[in-house]
Motif scaffolding. Structure first.
Motif, PDB file in Angstrom:
ATOM      1  N   GLY A  35       0.771  -1.171   0.114  1.00 12.01           N
ATOM      2  CA  GLY A  35       0.024   0.164  -0.093  1.00 12.01           C
ATOM      3  C   GLY A  35       0.850   1.198  -0.020  1.00 12.01           C
ATOM      4  O   GLY A  35       0.441   2.470   0.352  1.00 12.01           O
ATOM      5  N   TRP A  36       2.193   1.123  -0.390  1.00 11.12           N
ATOM      6  CA  TRP A  36       3.059   2.360  -0.381  1.00 11.12           C
ATOM      7  C   TRP A  36       3.078   2.740  -1.785  1.00 11.12           C
ATOM      8  O   TRP A  36       3.494   2.309  -2.777  1.00 11.12           O
ATOM      9  N   ARG A  37       2.606   4.258  -2.087  1.00  5.57           N
ATOM     10  CA  ARG A  37       2.629   4.770  -3.317  1.00  5.57           C
ATOM     11  C   ARG A  37       3.532   5.984  -3.394  1.00  5.57           C
ATOM     12  O   ARG A  37       3.523   6.660  -2.299  1.00  5.57           O
ATOM     13  N   LEU A  38       4.513   5.981  -4.256  1.00  2.00           N
ATOM     14  CA  LEU A  38       5.277   6.830  -4.574  1.00  2.00           C
ATOM     15  C   LEU A  38       5.193   7.771  -5.812  1.00  2.00           C
ATOM     16  O   LEU A  38       4.665   7.421  -6.765  1.00  2.00           O
ATOM     17  N   SER A  39       4.966   8.990  -5.461  1.00  3.64           N
ATOM     18  CA  SER A  39       4.628   9.861  -6.787  1.00  3.64           C
ATOM     19  C   SER A  39       5.643  11.139  -6.657  1.00  3.64           C
ATOM     20  O   SER A  39       6.121  11.397  -5.729  1.00  3.64           O
ATOM     21  N   VAL A  40       5.991  11.716  -7.829  1.00  9.29           N
ATOM     22  CA  VAL A  40       6.752  12.593  -8.243  1.00  9.29           C
ATOM     23  C   VAL A  40       5.995  13.828  -8.329  1.00  9.29           C
ATOM     24  O   VAL A  40       4.993  13.806  -9.090  1.00  9.29           O
ATOM     25  N   SER A  41       6.449  15.057  -7.850  1.00  7.74           N
ATOM     26  CA  SER A  41       5.752  16.034  -7.799  1.00  7.74           C
ATOM     27  C   SER A  41       6.787  17.242  -7.917  1.00  7.74           C
ATOM     28  O   SER A  41       7.977  17.156  -7.424  1.00  7.74           O
ATOM     29  N   MET A 164       2.684   0.608   8.745  1.00  5.18           N
ATOM     30  CA  MET A 164       2.370  -0.110   7.672  1.00  5.18           C
ATOM     31  C   MET A 164       2.067  -1.846   7.948  1.00  5.18           C
ATOM     32  O   MET A 164       2.491  -2.384   8.697  1.00  5.18           O
ATOM     33  N   ASP A 165       1.082  -2.349   7.090  1.00  7.97           N
ATOM     34  CA  ASP A 165       0.570  -3.609   7.141  1.00  7.97           C
ATOM     35  C   ASP A 165       1.526  -4.384   6.567  1.00  7.97           C
ATOM     36  O   ASP A 165       1.820  -4.507   5.429  1.00  7.97           O
ATOM     37  N   MET A 166       2.120  -5.329   7.428  1.00  6.03           N
ATOM     38  CA  MET A 166       3.307  -6.247   6.585  1.00  6.03           C
ATOM     39  C   MET A 166       2.674  -7.374   6.337  1.00  6.03           C
ATOM     40  O   MET A 166       3.493  -8.601   6.087  1.00  6.03           O
ATOM     41  N   GLN A 167       1.372  -7.513   6.079  1.00  5.96           N
ATOM     42  CA  GLN A 167       0.744  -8.700   5.105  1.00  5.96           C
ATOM     43  C   GLN A 167       0.832 -10.193   5.759  1.00  5.96           C
ATOM     44  O   GLN A 167       1.507 -10.986   4.902  1.00  5.96           O
ATOM     45  N   GLY A 168       0.376 -10.033   6.861  1.00  8.11           N
ATOM     46  CA  GLY A 168       0.745 -11.544   7.437  1.00  8.11           C
ATOM     47  C   GLY A 168       2.121 -11.976   7.631  1.00  8.11           C
ATOM     48  O   GLY A 168       2.503 -13.002   7.964  1.00  8.11           O
ATOM     49  N   MET A 169       3.266 -11.157   7.752  1.00  4.67           N
ATOM     50  CA  MET A 169       4.354 -11.610   8.172  1.00  4.67           C
ATOM     51  C   MET A 169       4.416 -12.337   9.694  1.00  4.67           C
ATOM     52  O   MET A 169       3.715 -12.147  10.487  1.00  4.67           O
ATOM     53  N   GLY A 170       5.309 -13.427   9.526  1.00  5.96           N
ATOM     54  CA  GLY A 170       5.326 -14.149  10.951  1.00  5.96           C
ATOM     55  C   GLY A 170       5.847 -13.490  12.095  1.00  5.96           C
ATOM     56  O   GLY A 170       6.556 -12.482  11.833  1.00  5.96           O
ATOM     57  N   GLU A 171       5.712 -13.897  13.272  1.00  2.36           N
ATOM     58  CA  GLU A 171       6.262 -13.015  14.440  1.00  2.36           C
ATOM     59  C   GLU A 171       7.633 -13.118  14.577  1.00  2.36           C
ATOM     60  O   GLU A 171       8.259 -12.045  14.551  1.00  2.36           O
TER      61      GLU A 171
END
Length: 212
Positions: A35-41, A164-171
């Motif tokens: 879910g990390w969006r990088l945009s140039v501005s 940030m949600d680490m998407q089910g990463m193990g403990e």
């Protein structure tokens, strides 16, 4: 450079652990997944506001990075900071002197929540963990997931990049990256992290450069 080339170069900084955060290094391999969006501005008020507002509204974006390739000199960064204050979204909440610097903490208003803004750039006066190729500001735009356990609670009402949600990463993997990040940051900086490199500080600017 083309926008995607700028983003790819900046991601390499994170992938190689330059920020001292192993979670960022892990997520930089596949930012969309996390879910990390990088945009140039450009340094332009309306464009910045539109990018932030779209990040807040898009369900699949939880972290937004704005990269400003045109910010090269201190005058450019000073201009960017001035424009951020002019927007309806950013505010300068923290101005604290520490070790010869003014530690500036910008915030993004996301509903009733405040999101800490973390800054990077190619300026020698920044902590080593903030010295990226391009100037960038990064911040969380969604509430943190409902974790069963957290390693360190953010202050009440604050959105933090560490959410940030680490998407089910193990403990075990999670703990390995957590403690590894603490060691990596200290090794890169050369001392224990302090206010200059803290997540709540956007940029730590030398006092002789900073003026209201």
């Amino acid at each position: 450079m083309q926008e995607q080339a700028v983003i790819d170069v900046q991601l390499e900084f994170f992938k190689k652990g330059g920020a001292g955060c192993l979670f960022a290094a892990y997520a930089a391999r596949d930012p969309v997944k996390f879910g990390w969006r990088l945009s140039v501005s450009e340094i332009e008020k309306t464009q910045i506001e539109n990018l932030v507002q779209s990040a807040v509204s898009l369900e699949d974006v939880s972290t937004q990075s704005l990269i400003f390739p045109s910010v090269i000199k201190w005058d450019d960064l000073e201009n960017l900071l001035s424009v951020l204050k002019e927007t309806s979204i950013f505010s300068l909440e923290q101005k604290e002197e520490f070790c010869g610097t003014m530690c500036l903490g910008y915030r993004v208003q996301v509903g009733v929540w405040k999101s800490w803004v973390t800054g990077f750039g190619s300026f020698d006066f920044l902590p080593k963990t903030r010295q990226a190729v391009f100037t960038e500001i990064t911040f969380r735009v969604k509430l943190k997931p409902e974790y069963v356990k957290v390693m360190k609670e953010a202050p009440l009402g604050i959105l933090h990049l560490a959410d940030m949600d680490m998407q089910g990463m193990g403990e075990n993997k999670f703990k390995s990256l957590w403690y590894g990040s603490l060691d990596a940051a200290e090794k890169i900086i050369g001392h224990k992290p302090d206010l200059r490199s803290a997540a709540k500080t956007t940029f730590a600017v030398p006092l002789d450069l900073w003026k209201e």
